[in-house]
Design a protein around this motif. Structure first.
Motif, PDB file in Angstrom:
ATOM      1  N   ARG A  59      -4.046  -5.485  22.447  1.00 48.03           N
ATOM      2  CA  ARG A  59      -2.632  -5.867  22.446  1.00 48.03           C
ATOM      3  C   ARG A  59      -1.703  -4.670  22.488  1.00 48.03           C
ATOM      4  N   LEU A  60      -2.279  -3.501  22.608  1.00 45.12           N
ATOM      5  CA  LEU A  60      -1.474  -2.284  22.527  1.00 45.12           C
ATOM      6  C   LEU A  60      -0.465  -2.182  23.665  1.00 45.12           C
ATOM      7  N   ALA A  61      -0.906  -2.461  24.890  1.00 42.14           N
ATOM      8  CA  ALA A  61       0.018  -2.360  26.032  1.00 42.14           C
ATOM      9  C   ALA A  61       1.184  -3.332  25.870  1.00 42.14           C
ATOM     10  N   ASP A  62       0.893  -4.550  25.408  1.00 49.05           N
ATOM     11  CA  ASP A  62       1.964  -5.527  25.187  1.00 49.05           C
ATOM     12  C   ASP A  62       2.903  -5.062  24.084  1.00 49.05           C
ATOM     13  N   LEU A  63       2.349  -4.439  23.040  1.00 43.11           N
ATOM     14  CA  LEU A  63       3.197  -3.945  21.954  1.00 43.11           C
ATOM     15  C   LEU A  63       4.122  -2.849  22.449  1.00 43.11           C
ATOM     16  N   VAL A  64       3.612  -1.952  23.270  1.00 48.77           N
ATOM     17  CA  VAL A  64       4.448  -0.880  23.830  1.00 48.77           C
ATOM     18  C   VAL A  64       5.608  -1.473  24.620  1.00 48.77           C
ATOM     19  N   ARG A  65       5.328  -2.534  25.381  1.00 44.72           N
ATOM     20  CA  ARG A  65       6.374  -3.144  26.217  1.00 44.72           C
ATOM     21  C   ARG A  65       7.395  -3.926  25.404  1.00 44.72           C
ATOM     22  N   THR A  66       6.957  -4.506  24.281  1.00 44.64           N
ATOM     23  CA  THR A  66       7.819  -5.470  23.586  1.00 44.64           C
ATOM     24  C   THR A  66       8.303  -5.019  22.216  1.00 44.64           C
ATOM     25  N   ALA A  67       7.942  -3.823  21.779  1.00 40.80           N
ATOM     26  CA  ALA A  67       8.262  -3.403  20.404  1.00 40.80           C
ATOM     27  C   ALA A  67       9.755  -3.367  20.143  1.00 40.80           C
ATOM     28  N   GLY A  68      10.547  -3.014  21.147  1.00 44.87           N
ATOM     29  CA  GLY A  68      11.991  -2.968  20.943  1.00 44.87           C
ATOM     30  C   GLY A  68      12.368  -1.842  19.999  1.00 44.87           C
ATOM     31  N   THR A  69      13.487  -2.040  19.293  1.00 51.01           N
ATOM     32  CA  THR A  69      13.995  -1.000  18.396  1.00 51.01           C
ATOM     33  C   THR A  69      13.880  -1.461  16.955  1.00 51.01           C
ATOM     34  N   GLY A  70      13.935  -0.501  16.071  1.00 50.62           N
ATOM     35  CA  GLY A  70      13.832  -0.796  14.650  1.00 50.62           C
ATOM     36  C   GLY A  70      12.530  -0.240  14.103  1.00 50.62           C
ATOM     37  N   VAL A  74       3.055   1.988  13.107  1.00 48.88           N
ATOM     38  CA  VAL A  74       1.896   1.311  13.677  1.00 48.88           C
ATOM     39  C   VAL A  74       0.603   2.003  13.260  1.00 48.88           C
ATOM     40  N   GLY A  75      -0.401   1.185  12.916  1.00 49.36           N
ATOM     41  CA  GLY A  75      -1.743   1.675  12.696  1.00 49.36           C
ATOM     42  C   GLY A  75      -2.636   1.174  13.820  1.00 49.36           C
ATOM     43  N   LEU A  76      -3.243   2.075  14.572  1.00 49.74           N
ATOM     44  CA  LEU A  76      -4.130   1.691  15.663  1.00 49.74           C
ATOM     45  C   LEU A  76      -5.522   1.400  15.111  1.00 49.74           C
ATOM     46  N   VAL A  77      -6.054   0.245  15.444  1.00 53.63           N
ATOM     47  CA  VAL A  77      -7.375  -0.158  14.963  1.00 53.63           C
ATOM     48  C   VAL A  77      -8.326  -0.155  16.155  1.00 53.63           C
ATOM     49  N   LEU A  78      -9.269   0.782  16.155  1.00 54.03           N
ATOM     50  CA  LEU A  78     -10.165   0.986  17.284  1.00 54.03           C
ATOM     51  C   LEU A  78     -11.566   0.519  16.910  1.00 54.03           C
ATOM     52  N   PRO A  79     -12.047  -0.564  17.519  1.00 53.30           N
ATOM     53  CA  PRO A  79     -13.401  -1.033  17.221  1.00 53.30           C
ATOM     54  C   PRO A  79     -14.450  -0.102  17.799  1.00 53.30           C
TER      55      PRO A  79
END
Length: 279
Positions: A59-70, A74-79
Protein backbone atom coordinates in the motif's frame (compact mmCIF):
# COMPACT_ATOMS: atom_id res chain seq x y z
CA UNK A 1 5.22 7.44 43.14
CA UNK A 2 3.45 4.82 41.06
CA UNK A 3 2.73 4.20 37.41
CA UNK A 4 -0.55 6.10 37.38
CA UNK A 5 1.09 9.45 38.06
CA UNK A 6 1.26 12.20 35.43
CA UNK A 7 -0.05 15.66 34.74
CA UNK A 8 -2.67 14.50 32.24
CA UNK A 9 -4.76 11.43 31.53
CA UNK A 10 -1.86 9.67 29.78
CA UNK A 11 0.97 8.35 31.96
CA UNK A 12 4.53 7.43 30.94
CA UNK A 13 3.59 3.75 31.02
CA UNK A 14 1.47 4.14 27.86
CA UNK A 15 3.35 6.87 26.00
CA UNK A 16 3.83 5.84 22.36
CA UNK A 17 2.74 2.29 23.17
CA UNK A 18 0.19 1.81 20.36
CA UNK A 19 1.57 1.68 16.83
CA UNK A 20 -1.27 2.24 14.39
CA UNK A 21 -1.67 -0.94 12.32
CA UNK A 22 -5.13 -0.09 11.00
CA UNK A 23 -4.15 -1.20 7.48
CA UNK A 24 -3.28 -4.72 8.65
CA UNK A 25 -5.48 -7.75 9.49
CA UNK A 26 -7.87 -8.12 11.13
CA UNK A 27 -8.67 -4.40 10.76
CA UNK A 28 -7.83 -4.00 7.06
CA UNK A 29 -9.06 -0.40 7.06
CA UNK A 30 -9.01 1.33 3.65
CA UNK A 31 -6.34 4.01 3.28
CA UNK A 32 -9.01 6.65 2.70
CA UNK A 33 -10.28 5.96 6.22
CA UNK A 34 -7.09 4.97 8.00
CA UNK A 35 -5.05 8.11 7.23
CA UNK A 36 -7.59 10.68 8.51
CA UNK A 37 -8.32 8.43 11.48
CA UNK A 38 -4.62 8.43 12.38
CA UNK A 39 -4.45 12.20 12.12
CA UNK A 40 -7.48 12.34 14.37
CA UNK A 41 -5.68 10.17 16.93
CA UNK A 42 -2.79 12.63 16.88
CA UNK A 43 -5.03 15.52 17.93
CA UNK A 44 -7.07 13.59 20.50
CA UNK A 45 -6.60 13.64 24.28
CA UNK A 46 -4.79 10.29 24.05
CA UNK A 47 -2.36 11.47 21.31
CA UNK A 48 0.67 10.68 23.51
CA UNK A 49 -0.17 6.97 23.38
CA UNK A 50 -0.06 6.78 19.58
CA UNK A 51 3.00 5.60 17.65
CA UNK A 52 3.64 5.74 13.90
CA UNK A 53 1.22 4.84 11.11
CA UNK A 54 2.33 1.41 9.88
CA UNK A 55 2.29 0.61 6.17
CA UNK A 56 3.49 -2.36 4.17
CA UNK A 57 4.94 -2.30 0.65
CA UNK A 58 1.64 -3.31 -0.94
CA UNK A 59 0.00 0.00 0.00
CA UNK A 60 3.03 2.24 0.03
CA UNK A 61 2.57 3.69 -3.46
CA UNK A 62 -1.07 4.51 -2.70
CA UNK A 63 -0.04 6.13 0.59
CA UNK A 64 2.51 8.32 -1.18
CA UNK A 65 -0.19 9.46 -3.62
CA UNK A 66 -2.92 10.05 -1.05
CA UNK A 67 -1.18 11.08 2.19
CA UNK A 68 -1.94 14.76 1.70
CA UNK A 69 -0.78 17.24 4.32
CA UNK A 70 -0.63 17.09 8.06
CA UNK A 71 1.36 15.04 10.56
CA UNK A 72 1.80 11.42 9.46
CA UNK A 73 4.86 9.70 10.94
CA UNK A 74 5.14 6.43 9.01
CA UNK A 75 6.62 3.08 9.97
CA UNK A 76 7.47 0.87 6.99
CA UNK A 77 6.73 -2.81 7.61
CA UNK A 78 8.76 -5.05 5.30
CA UNK A 79 7.87 -8.76 5.28
CA UNK A 80 10.45 -11.44 4.64
CA UNK A 81 11.57 -11.54 1.02
CA UNK A 82 10.51 -7.96 0.30
CA UNK A 83 12.74 -5.20 -1.00
CA UNK A 84 15.41 -3.96 1.37
CA UNK A 85 15.41 -0.71 3.35
CA UNK A 86 17.04 1.39 0.63
CA UNK A 87 14.47 0.41 -1.99
CA UNK A 88 11.56 0.87 0.41
CA UNK A 89 12.76 4.31 1.46
CA UNK A 90 13.11 5.34 -2.18
CA UNK A 91 9.52 4.26 -2.82
CA UNK A 92 8.42 6.19 0.28
CA UNK A 93 10.00 9.45 -0.85
CA UNK A 94 7.89 12.37 0.35
CA UNK A 95 6.62 10.57 3.46
CA UNK A 96 7.82 11.21 7.01
CA UNK A 97 9.35 7.77 7.58
CA UNK A 98 10.41 7.39 11.21
CA UNK A 99 10.96 3.64 11.42
CA UNK A 100 11.43 0.44 9.46
CA UNK A 101 10.40 -3.03 10.57
CA UNK A 102 11.90 -5.90 8.64
CA UNK A 103 11.21 -9.64 8.96
CA UNK A 104 14.09 -12.00 8.31
CA UNK A 105 15.37 -15.55 8.60
CA UNK A 106 18.94 -14.28 9.01
CA UNK A 107 19.21 -11.60 11.67
CA UNK A 108 22.97 -11.13 11.30
CA UNK A 109 22.65 -10.49 7.56
CA UNK A 110 19.78 -8.07 8.14
CA UNK A 111 21.79 -6.16 10.75
CA UNK A 112 24.59 -5.78 8.19
CA UNK A 113 22.08 -4.62 5.56
CA UNK A 114 20.65 -2.02 7.94
CA UNK A 115 24.15 -0.74 8.69
CA UNK A 116 24.69 -0.22 4.97
CA UNK A 117 21.27 1.14 3.96
CA UNK A 118 19.51 2.80 6.91
CA UNK A 119 19.93 6.58 7.20
CA UNK A 120 20.52 8.21 10.55
CA UNK A 121 17.37 9.26 12.35
CA UNK A 122 15.27 6.28 11.24
CA UNK A 123 14.72 3.55 13.83
CA UNK A 124 14.67 -0.13 12.92
CA UNK A 125 13.08 -3.24 14.38
CA UNK A 126 14.11 -6.71 13.20
CA UNK A 127 11.41 -9.36 13.39
CA UNK A 128 12.97 -12.53 14.71
CA UNK A 129 12.08 -15.90 13.20
CA UNK A 130 10.32 -18.28 15.59
CA UNK A 131 12.70 -21.07 14.71
CA UNK A 132 14.01 -22.08 18.11
CA UNK A 133 17.21 -20.07 17.66
CA UNK A 134 16.08 -16.95 19.50
CA UNK A 135 19.29 -16.74 21.53
CA UNK A 136 21.42 -16.62 18.37
CA UNK A 137 19.14 -14.00 16.83
CA UNK A 138 19.34 -11.82 19.93
CA UNK A 139 23.11 -12.18 20.04
CA UNK A 140 23.19 -10.76 16.50
CA UNK A 141 21.10 -7.76 17.63
CA UNK A 142 22.93 -7.11 20.89
CA UNK A 143 25.04 -3.98 20.78
CA UNK A 144 23.25 -2.56 17.74
CA UNK A 145 20.87 0.42 17.83
CA UNK A 146 18.01 -1.76 16.59
CA UNK A 147 15.00 -3.24 18.38
CA UNK A 148 13.85 -6.83 18.21
CA UNK A 149 10.34 -7.54 17.03
CA UNK A 150 8.35 -10.63 18.00
CA UNK A 151 5.09 -11.96 16.65
CA UNK A 152 2.57 -12.48 19.45
CA UNK A 153 -0.43 -13.62 17.43
CA UNK A 154 -2.06 -13.91 14.05
CA UNK A 155 -4.76 -15.72 12.12
CA UNK A 156 -3.90 -19.25 13.35
CA UNK A 157 -3.46 -20.77 16.80
CA UNK A 158 0.19 -21.51 16.03
CA UNK A 159 0.88 -17.82 15.50
CA UNK A 160 0.46 -17.24 19.25
CA UNK A 161 3.66 -18.17 21.10
CA UNK A 162 3.27 -20.19 24.32
CA UNK A 163 4.00 -18.40 27.58
CA UNK A 164 7.38 -20.09 27.99
CA UNK A 165 8.52 -19.07 24.52
CA UNK A 166 7.45 -15.45 24.92
CA UNK A 167 8.99 -15.24 28.40
CA UNK A 168 12.30 -16.59 27.05
CA UNK A 169 12.27 -13.89 24.36
CA UNK A 170 11.51 -11.10 26.86
CA UNK A 171 14.19 -12.24 29.30
CA UNK A 172 16.70 -12.79 26.51
CA UNK A 173 16.16 -9.22 25.36
CA UNK A 174 16.53 -7.89 28.90
CA UNK A 175 19.78 -9.79 29.44
CA UNK A 176 21.26 -8.21 26.30
CA UNK A 177 19.67 -4.74 26.78
CA UNK A 178 17.85 -5.18 23.46
CA UNK A 179 14.56 -3.24 23.36
CA UNK A 180 11.65 -4.83 21.52
CA UNK A 181 8.22 -4.36 20.06
CA UNK A 182 5.46 -6.91 19.59
CA UNK A 183 3.09 -7.42 16.72
CA UNK A 184 -0.33 -9.02 16.31
CA UNK A 185 -2.63 -10.63 18.83
CA UNK A 186 -2.41 -8.09 21.65
CA UNK A 187 -5.96 -6.91 21.12
CA UNK A 188 -6.77 -6.56 24.79
CA UNK A 189 -5.07 -5.62 28.02
CA UNK A 190 -5.31 -8.96 29.84
CA UNK A 191 -4.65 -12.55 28.83
CA UNK A 192 -7.79 -14.32 27.67
CA UNK A 193 -9.23 -17.03 25.45
CA UNK A 194 -10.96 -15.67 22.36
CA UNK A 195 -14.58 -16.88 22.58
CA UNK A 196 -14.89 -17.20 18.79
CA UNK A 197 -11.58 -18.76 17.74
CA UNK A 198 -10.52 -20.39 21.00
CA UNK A 199 -7.04 -18.85 20.56
CA UNK A 200 -5.08 -17.95 23.68
CA UNK A 201 -4.29 -14.24 23.49
CA UNK A 202 -1.54 -12.54 25.46
CA UNK A 203 -2.53 -9.24 27.07
CA UNK A 204 -0.46 -6.14 26.47
CA UNK A 205 -0.53 -5.31 30.17
CA UNK A 206 0.71 -8.83 30.91
CA UNK A 207 3.63 -8.15 28.58
CA UNK A 208 4.34 -4.82 30.29
CA UNK A 209 4.34 -6.52 33.69
CA UNK A 210 6.57 -9.27 32.36
CA UNK A 211 8.96 -6.61 31.05
CA UNK A 212 9.02 -5.06 34.51
CA UNK A 213 9.50 -8.40 36.30
CA UNK A 214 13.26 -8.72 35.86
CA UNK A 215 13.50 -12.54 35.78
CA UNK A 216 12.02 -15.52 33.95
CA UNK A 217 9.80 -16.78 36.78
CA UNK A 218 8.32 -13.33 37.23
CA UNK A 219 7.83 -12.95 33.50
CA UNK A 220 6.03 -16.30 33.25
CA UNK A 221 3.77 -15.45 36.18
CA UNK A 222 2.94 -12.05 34.69
CA UNK A 223 2.15 -13.52 31.27
CA UNK A 224 -0.06 -16.26 32.75
CA UNK A 225 -2.25 -13.98 34.88
CA UNK A 226 -5.86 -13.84 33.66
CA UNK A 227 -7.56 -11.81 36.39
CA UNK A 228 -8.24 -8.22 35.25
CA UNK A 229 -8.33 -7.10 38.88
CA UNK A 230 -4.97 -8.68 39.68
CA UNK A 231 -3.34 -7.29 36.53
CA UNK A 232 -4.77 -3.80 37.13
CA UNK A 233 -3.56 -3.78 40.74
CA UNK A 234 -0.08 -4.88 39.69
CA UNK A 235 0.11 -2.17 37.03
CA UNK A 236 -1.13 0.52 39.43
CA UNK A 237 1.55 -0.54 41.94
CA UNK A 238 4.47 -0.15 39.53
CA UNK A 239 6.98 2.39 40.75
CA UNK A 240 8.35 5.03 38.42
CA UNK A 241 11.61 3.06 38.22
CA UNK A 242 9.78 -0.13 37.17
CA UNK A 243 7.71 1.80 34.63
CA UNK A 244 10.87 3.23 33.12
CA UNK A 245 12.52 -0.20 33.06
CA UNK A 246 9.48 -1.80 31.41
CA UNK A 247 9.26 0.85 28.70
CA UNK A 248 13.00 0.75 27.98
CA UNK A 249 12.40 -2.89 27.09
CA UNK A 250 8.86 -3.05 25.68
CA UNK A 251 8.67 -0.03 23.41
CA UNK A 252 5.38 -0.58 21.54
CA UNK A 253 3.07 -2.99 19.80
CA UNK A 254 1.09 -2.86 16.59
CA UNK A 255 -2.67 -2.68 16.99
CA UNK A 256 -5.27 -2.42 14.24
CA UNK A 257 -7.48 -0.52 16.69
CA UNK A 258 -6.30 2.35 18.86
CA UNK A 259 -9.71 2.49 20.52
CA UNK A 260 -9.71 -1.07 21.91
CA UNK A 261 -6.64 -0.83 24.18
CA UNK A 262 -7.71 2.61 25.38
CA UNK A 263 -11.15 1.25 26.28
CA UNK A 264 -9.60 -1.65 28.18
CA UNK A 265 -7.36 0.68 30.18
CA UNK A 266 -10.32 2.91 31.02
CA UNK A 267 -12.43 -0.09 32.07
CA UNK A 268 -9.62 -1.23 34.37
CA UNK A 269 -9.36 2.22 35.96
CA UNK A 270 -5.82 2.70 34.65
CA UNK A 271 -6.56 5.52 32.23
CA UNK A 272 -8.90 8.40 32.92
CA UNK A 273 -10.32 10.13 29.83
CA UNK A 274 -11.08 13.79 30.39
CA UNK A 275 -14.64 14.71 31.17
CA UNK A 276 -16.50 17.47 29.35
CA UNK A 277 -15.71 19.75 32.28
CA UNK A 278 -11.98 19.06 31.84
CA UNK A 279 -11.91 19.97 28.14
Amino acid sequence: MVGRTGAGPVTPLYAGLFDDAALFPPGDLPLAEAVPAHRGHRTAWYAETVGPFLCGPGRLADLVRTAGTGPLPVGLVLPGGSAGPATALKEAAGLDVVSIEIATDDVAATVAQLAAELPEGIAAAVELPRDGRTEDSLDALAGTPHRAKYRTGGLTAGAFPPVGELAAFLVGCAERAVPYKCTAGLHHAVRHTDPVTGFEHHGFLNVLLAAAAGDRDGAVAALEERSPAVVAAAVAALTDDRVAAARRSFTSFGTCSIAEPLADLADLGLLHPPTLEDR
